[in-house]
Motif scaffolding. Sequence first.
Motif, short mmCIF file in Angstrom:
data_model
loop_
_atom_site.label_atom_id
_atom_site.label_comp_id
_atom_site.label_asym_id
_atom_site.label_seq_id
_atom_site.Cartn_x
_atom_site.Cartn_y
_atom_site.Cartn_z
N GLY A 1 0.68 -0.82 -0.20
CA GLY A 1 0.15 -0.12 -0.11
C GLY A 1 0.79 1.35 0.19
N ALA A 2 0.29 2.42 -0.47
CA ALA A 2 0.93 3.04 -1.10
C ALA A 2 0.45 4.65 -0.01
CB ALA A 2 1.86 3.67 -1.61
N ASP A 3 0.52 5.83 0.62
CA ASP A 3 -0.09 6.97 0.49
C ASP A 3 0.36 8.26 0.23
OD1 ASP A 3 -2.45 8.44 1.39
OD2 ASP A 3 -0.71 9.07 3.59
N PRO A 4 0.24 8.78 -0.81
CA PRO A 4 0.99 10.18 -1.66
C PRO A 4 1.22 10.87 -0.62
CG PRO A 4 -0.48 8.87 -3.32
CD PRO A 4 -0.65 8.16 -2.04
N VAL A 5 -0.22 11.30 -0.13
CA VAL A 5 -0.42 12.72 0.53
C VAL A 5 0.57 12.22 1.72
CG1 VAL A 5 -2.22 13.65 1.96
CG2 VAL A 5 -3.09 12.61 -0.08
N THR A 6 0.71 10.75 2.82
CA THR A 6 2.21 11.33 3.36
C THR A 6 2.50 10.90 3.10
OG1 THR A 6 0.84 9.44 4.50
CG2 THR A 6 0.19 11.31 5.27
N ASP A 7 2.96 10.98 1.45
CA ASP A 7 4.60 10.15 1.66
C ASP A 7 4.90 8.88 2.38
OD1 ASP A 7 6.56 10.31 -0.80
OD2 ASP A 7 8.37 10.95 0.65
N LEU A 8 4.04 7.65 2.62
CA LEU A 8 4.33 6.97 2.95
C LEU A 8 4.16 5.32 2.05
CD1 LEU A 8 3.36 7.77 6.66
CD2 LEU A 8 5.98 7.07 6.12
N ALA A 9 5.02 4.36 2.51
CA ALA A 9 4.59 2.93 1.81
C ALA A 9 4.48 1.66 2.39
CB ALA A 9 5.18 3.26 -0.01
N VAL A 10 4.70 1.26 2.31
CA VAL A 10 4.58 -0.40 2.83
C VAL A 10 5.05 -1.82 1.59
CG1 VAL A 10 4.08 -2.24 4.37
CG2 VAL A 10 3.39 0.40 5.40
N ILE A 11 6.49 -2.13 2.11
CA ILE A 11 6.44 -3.20 1.04
C ILE A 11 6.44 -4.71 1.69
CG2 ILE A 11 7.82 -4.07 -0.34
CD1 ILE A 11 9.54 -0.75 -1.02
N LYS A 12 6.41 -5.72 1.48
CA LYS A 12 6.48 -6.61 1.80
C LYS A 12 7.25 -7.96 1.30
CE LYS A 12 4.48 -10.39 4.20
NZ LYS A 12 5.61 -11.13 4.19
N ILE A 13 8.34 -8.52 1.37
CA ILE A 13 8.82 -9.63 1.54
C ILE A 13 9.10 -10.54 2.29
CG2 ILE A 13 11.18 -7.97 1.19
CD1 ILE A 13 12.58 -8.80 3.11
N ASN A 14 9.41 -11.71 1.40
CA ASN A 14 8.80 -13.46 2.02
C ASN A 14 10.00 -13.64 2.53
OD1 ASN A 14 5.82 -13.07 1.44
ND2 ASN A 14 6.39 -13.59 -0.64
N ASP A 15 10.09 -14.10 3.63
CA ASP A 15 11.78 -14.45 4.06
C ASP A 15 11.35 -15.67 5.44
OD1 ASP A 15 14.70 -15.43 4.94
OD2 ASP A 15 14.82 -13.96 2.75
N SER A 16 11.91 -16.99 4.87
CA SER A 16 11.15 -17.43 6.54
C SER A 16 12.80 -17.76 7.07
CB SER A 16 11.16 -19.30 5.67
OG SER A 16 12.34 -19.67 5.54
N SER A 17 13.95 -16.45 6.65
CA SER A 17 14.61 -16.36 7.99
C SER A 17 14.19 -15.69 8.95
CB SER A 17 15.50 -16.20 7.74
OG SER A 17 16.26 -14.94 6.37
N ASP A 18 14.96 -15.06 9.92
CA ASP A 18 15.00 -14.11 10.99
C ASP A 18 14.86 -12.91 10.46
OD1 ASP A 18 14.39 -13.37 13.52
OD2 ASP A 18 15.52 -13.72 14.18
N LEU A 19 14.53 -12.13 9.89
CA LEU A 19 14.65 -10.71 9.96
C LEU A 19 15.08 -9.98 11.11
CD1 LEU A 19 11.46 -10.65 7.08
CD2 LEU A 19 14.28 -10.73 6.85
N PRO A 20 16.03 -8.78 10.75
CA PRO A 20 16.30 -8.36 12.15
C PRO A 20 15.09 -6.68 11.56
CG PRO A 20 17.49 -7.84 10.04
CD PRO A 20 17.05 -8.82 9.27
N VAL A 21 14.85 -6.68 12.65
CA VAL A 21 13.62 -5.04 13.03
C VAL A 21 14.56 -4.13 13.73
CG1 VAL A 21 11.61 -4.65 14.31
CG2 VAL A 21 11.84 -7.58 13.27
N ALA A 22 13.97 -2.22 13.09
CA ALA A 22 14.46 -1.51 13.62
C ALA A 22 13.16 -1.30 15.02
CB ALA A 22 14.50 -0.66 12.94
N PRO A 23 13.82 -0.48 16.02
CA PRO A 23 12.99 -0.62 17.48
C PRO A 23 12.24 1.00 16.70
CG PRO A 23 15.06 -0.39 17.68
CD PRO A 23 15.30 -1.51 16.45
N LEU A 24 11.13 1.41 17.16
CA LEU A 24 10.67 2.17 16.92
C LEU A 24 10.38 2.97 17.82
CD1 LEU A 24 7.79 1.37 14.08
CD2 LEU A 24 9.67 2.38 13.82
N GLY A 25 10.92 4.58 17.61
CA GLY A 25 11.20 5.72 18.90
C GLY A 25 9.31 6.54 19.49
#
Length: 405
Positions: free
Chosen positions: A165-189
Amino acid sequence: MQFPFSQFPRQIATYVFSILLGAILTAGVYRVLPSQAGVAPKKFSSYQEAPALLAQSTISRIPETAAGSFVTAAVNRVGKAVVRIDTERTVNRNPDPLFDDPFFRRFFGEELPRGPMQERLRGQGSGFIIDKSGIILTNSHVVNRADKVTVRLKDGRTLEGKVQGADPVTDLAVIKINDSSDLPVAPLGDSNEVQVGDWAIAVGNPLGLDNTVTLGIISTLKRSSAQVGIPDKRIDFIQTDAAINPGNSGGPLLNQQGEVIGINTAIRADAMGIGFAIPINKAKVISSALARGEKVAHPYLGIQMATLTPEVAAENNSDPNAPFEVPEINGILVVRVLPNTPAAASGMRRGDVIVQIDGQAVETAAELQRIVDSSRIGQMLEMKVQRGRETTSIGIRTGELQEQS
């Protein structure tokens, strides 16, 4: 005069003792002074002695951890979750009409192209993983109209990405990748806790230079998109002097603890040392909807507006070429009412000055925009308007902003 040889051994011994005593005292001072934390400030006999100590005291103020500086610790915490995003899209372009001219083709041959030609455009940006299921947050303009999205992780993996999904008004988008291995995650503040003067660390892949880190501070908060020069967006940016270049778009802006406080986005070509980021709290609100492929609705009125002050109004009114006279007050000047919009249907006019919304005084266009953004689609907003020398009330029911094609 004869030298008394009887005193020579005694003088030699005195000289040797003095030299040894001086060496011992010098060594003692050298061992003690560098490690002392509470030494009294030195009084300089001349200003030339000061710079070395000043430089040392400045460096000592930078927070450090056992692993190195706080920048190192912050990047180590988030760096593996930052990704590079490569995009491709096909564009159809019509050839120059000259190519279809019979006279032109007679001399240059029938091999000249006829009809639309396809061109493959490539782009590049950054993003960061926010969920172990493979959810990546980035800018909408990074993936805009992309036919193919490739995500490159720091560990070397290359994966196909799908724009959820993408929202041009706020200039934000979400991408999905498929990977069975353990993915690193960025902590949100929490971007609401950010203050002017806080450290700011930008991470991304500017100009194709992967895994680049720059350091600065938070320069200001709630810098409206209109002030930045992109009025088609609805964002109150975090402004920073951390270097943000093409390719940084979509990458994280970190605080001192290594938490994401913003998404690096807008840069101005005419600016030096100024970058902008979308507050992470804004992304938290809509990222789940984007991940589900849902459209994000934005309320709107349908006016073009500007902040009005008595000084600006007086300057306008003194200009014989001004399109109209405006009240010399604080408020929001309606510069234009767009056709077929809620504002047009309510009877709002060009030249009106909005001074209140639902009984709340407003003095800047940014204030009015924030109130509208926080309202619901279809909500009635009661506005107090100064129209010439008269004051009137106008009720506007917000509509849903439609994406521009």
